[in-house]
Scaffold this active site. Structure first.
Site, mmCIF file in Angstrom:
data_model
loop_
_atom_site.group_PDB
_atom_site.id
_atom_site.type_symbol
_atom_site.label_atom_id
_atom_site.label_comp_id
_atom_site.label_asym_id
_atom_site.label_seq_id
_atom_site.Cartn_x
_atom_site.Cartn_y
_atom_site.Cartn_z
ATOM 1 N N ASP A 67 42.831 51.167 45.626
ATOM 2 C CA ASP A 67 41.481 51.125 46.201
ATOM 3 C C ASP A 67 41.319 52.146 47.320
ATOM 4 O O ASP A 67 42.287 52.713 47.808
ATOM 5 C CB ASP A 67 41.172 49.703 46.715
ATOM 6 C CG ASP A 67 42.346 49.078 47.471
ATOM 7 O OD1 ASP A 67 43.222 49.823 47.930
ATOM 8 O OD2 ASP A 67 42.368 47.843 47.599
ATOM 9 N N ASN A 139 43.094 35.444 51.059
ATOM 10 C CA ASN A 139 42.147 34.703 50.209
ATOM 11 C C ASN A 139 42.457 34.869 48.720
ATOM 12 O O ASN A 139 41.651 34.536 47.864
ATOM 13 C CB ASN A 139 40.708 35.153 50.503
ATOM 14 C CG ASN A 139 40.482 36.628 50.172
ATOM 15 O OD1 ASN A 139 41.383 37.304 49.689
ATOM 16 N ND2 ASN A 139 39.280 37.121 50.421
ATOM 17 N N HIS A 141 43.001 37.811 47.146
ATOM 18 C CA HIS A 141 42.539 39.039 46.486
ATOM 19 C C HIS A 141 43.702 39.948 46.115
ATOM 20 O O HIS A 141 44.758 39.916 46.740
ATOM 21 C CB HIS A 141 41.470 39.774 47.303
ATOM 22 C CG HIS A 141 41.930 40.510 48.520
ATOM 23 N ND1 HIS A 141 41.212 40.515 49.702
ATOM 24 C CD2 HIS A 141 43.015 41.284 48.771
ATOM 25 C CE1 HIS A 141 41.835 41.259 50.588
ATOM 26 N NE2 HIS A 141 42.927 41.736 50.056
ATOM 27 N N GLU A 146 37.797 40.594 45.404
ATOM 28 C CA GLU A 146 37.626 39.398 46.230
ATOM 29 C C GLU A 146 37.361 38.175 45.348
ATOM 30 O O GLU A 146 37.022 38.320 44.168
ATOM 31 C CB GLU A 146 36.421 39.608 47.167
ATOM 32 C CG GLU A 146 36.582 40.784 48.130
ATOM 33 C CD GLU A 146 37.537 40.488 49.292
ATOM 34 O OE1 GLU A 146 38.417 39.613 49.149
ATOM 35 O OE2 GLU A 146 37.405 41.141 50.329
#
Ligand code: GLP
Length: 261
Positions: A67, A139, A141, A146
């Site tokens: 990313d 979380n 990801h 996400e």
């Protein structure tokens, strides 16, 4: 999923570095998927040590990062391109022309969508990713996919969640602009890698690791998509493994494997 539990974060880094180096040595034209974040930094340091000691060469290696932040130039100190140069590329014999990150400097949506497609094409043209290195967000990801990301997603624009922005704040100085958008490989892009190696260290990752390994396959925990990958290997330290119910079983499985020749 193969779950390997090691005592320390340093052992996790050594394990990951050995696997990256093995891939680079074995293949004539290796293609690695790389990750940013604090977790892989010590892995990269071990890789640098091996390359500088003449134990491996990255001359023929191509890399694709997961990313990149949208809206900052790749020379910006907060860009993931800058991160990769600082922590790896500048210290090994890789040709920078063979290192790829999504082109995300533009704020023009059409351009970003084209760049995302170009990224997918470039991965295909390189013959696909031999080994994809991953971290995991608190979380759940992977990359910047996400929670609620489509499990069939491909490289695209993603808005970062509040919790991710908060977790990554530590990398930014007070008042410094922190991007809220990223161009990230999708979950399906990641699942197409031939091997996946996910690293998790520290107690902050324990809940996400538990959800990824022992929870349901769900877009609410994007890393749980790795349950669908035939060659996913998770390497954890004791803190990250702390909430796993079947911890003893995973340790047992690894012991059994060692008996095979
Ligand atoms: C970042 C990256 C992920 C990384 C994760 C965890 O936001 N986009 O690729 O795995 O968050 O980062 P860290 O290793 O710093 O905990």
């Amino acid at each position: 999923m193969r779950v390997i539990i090691l005592d320390t974060a340093n052992q996790v880094a050594q394990y990951a570095a050995d696997l990256l180096l093995e891939t680079v040595r074995k293949k004539s034209r290796p293609v690695l998927g790389l990750a940013t974040g604090s977790t892989p930094i010590s892995t990269y340091q071990q890789v640098i040590n091996a390359v500088q000691a003449g134990q491996a060469s990255f001359k023929n290696t191509t890399t694709f990062n997961l990313d990149e932040y949208i809206g900052i130039d790749d020379t910006h100190p907060q860009s993931y391109r800058h991160f990769m140069k600082h922590y790896l590329f500048n210290h090994i014999d890789i040709d920078l022309a063979n290192t790829h990150l999504p082109m995300a400097a533009s704020l023009d949506e059409t351009r970003l969508v084209e760049n995302a497609q170009d990224y997918e094409n470039a991965i295909q043209e390189a013959g696909g990713i031999d080994l994809q290195l991953l971290g995991i967000g608190e979380n759940g990801h992977i990359g910047f996919n996400e929670p609620t990301s489509s499990l069939r997603s491909r490289t695209r624009i993603k808005s970062l969640s509040e919790s991710t922005i908060e977790a990554n704040k530590r990398f930014f100085a007070d008042g410094e602009y922190q991007p809220h958008l990223a161009l990230t490989m999708g979950i399906e892009t990641i699942l197409e890698s031939k091997h996946v190696l996910l690293l998790a260290t520290g107690h902050k990752k324990a809940a996400a690791v538990k959800a990824m390994v022992e929870g349901p396959l769900t877009a609410m925990c994007p890393a749980s998509a790795l349950q669908q990958h035939a060659k996913a290997c998770l390497v954890l330290d004791q803190d990250a493994a702390a909430q796993l119910s079947l911890k003893d079983y995973y340790v047992w499985c690894e012991k059994q494997r060692q008996e095979l020749t």
